[in-house]
Design an enzyme around this catalytic site. Sequence first.
Site, PDB file in Angstrom:
ATOM      1  N   CYS A 242      35.717  37.727  38.882  1.00  0.00           N
ATOM      2  CA  CYS A 242      34.686  38.635  39.389  1.00  0.00           C
ATOM      3  C   CYS A 242      33.373  38.516  38.633  1.00  0.00           C
ATOM      4  CB  CYS A 242      35.183  40.076  39.302  1.00  0.00           C
ATOM      5  SG  CYS A 242      35.491  40.562  37.597  1.00  0.00           S
TER       6      CYS A 242
ATOM      7  N   ASP B 255      32.773  39.721  35.727  1.00  0.00           N
ATOM      8  CA  ASP B 255      32.578  40.825  34.788  1.00  0.00           C
ATOM      9  C   ASP B 255      32.880  40.384  33.359  1.00  0.00           C
ATOM     10  OD1 ASP B 255      31.689  42.796  36.451  1.00  0.00           O
ATOM     11  OD2 ASP B 255      33.681  43.553  36.918  1.00  0.00           O
TER      12      ASP B 255
ATOM     13  N   CYS C  30      32.671  47.048  36.530  1.00  0.00           N
ATOM     14  CA  CYS C  30      33.977  47.336  37.110  1.00  0.00           C
ATOM     15  C   CYS C  30      34.561  48.646  36.579  1.00  0.00           C
ATOM     16  CB  CYS C  30      34.935  46.202  36.805  1.00  0.00           C
ATOM     17  SG  CYS C  30      36.624  46.605  37.233  1.00  0.00           S
TER      18      CYS C  30
ATOM     19  N   CYS D  87      41.596  43.174  35.711  1.00  0.00           N
ATOM     20  CA  CYS D  87      40.733  44.131  35.004  1.00  0.00           C
ATOM     21  C   CYS D  87      41.430  44.563  33.705  1.00  0.00           C
ATOM     22  CB  CYS D  87      40.440  45.352  35.854  1.00  0.00           C
ATOM     23  SG  CYS D  87      39.901  44.993  37.525  1.00  0.00           S
TER      24      CYS D  87
HETATM   25 FE1  FES Z   1      36.845  42.119  37.702  1.00  0.00          FE
HETATM   26 FE2  FES Z   1      37.549  44.621  37.464  1.00  0.00          FE
HETATM   27  S1  FES Z   1      36.984  43.606  39.286  1.00  0.00           S
HETATM   28  S2  FES Z   1      37.186  43.221  35.867  1.00  0.00           S
END
Ligand code: FES
Length: 163
Positions: free
Chosen positions: A36, A38, A65, A109
Amino acid sequence: MSDDVEAKIQQAIANPQNMGEMSDADSVGTVGSPDCGDMLRMWLKFSEKDGQKVIDKASFQSFGCQTAIAVASMATEMLAGKTVEEAKELSSEQLSEPLGPLPPMKIHCGQMVEGALKEALDAENAEASAAPAVEDQPETLVQSFGAGGGEMKKGKIKVVLQD
Ligand code: FES
């Protein structure tokens, strides 16, 4: 995501614990998720208790997130008082346990929180030989992003993208 997990995440997000840079940290770990984009950084401060090194406090910084923020918030609370060995044993499932089982698309995550913790613990171990100084880390995750993609290095920071 189940309504129950969603509600717990929203509760954690409404009042996240231990969020923000720790200026007197002993070690720091940063990871990024290729899923993602992040990133999450965790700071650890250690102390001695009964002759053992324990985590005195932990804090984190994350982008975006909500699930990662919720897991990190709970994880940093869970970590206080744990020995380094106990902290190393914690899985992403254990760190996110207070939220309930995460849906498949959100499992990474929790793994990112575990990854940042392990990186910070590894950095602490490395300190005995050659310390990656906390003060040499970029001050914010935004600055970390400026270091580029993939496995990013800038000064002494190393951002590890998880598999
Ligand atoms: Fe990637 Fe949560 S969607 S860390």
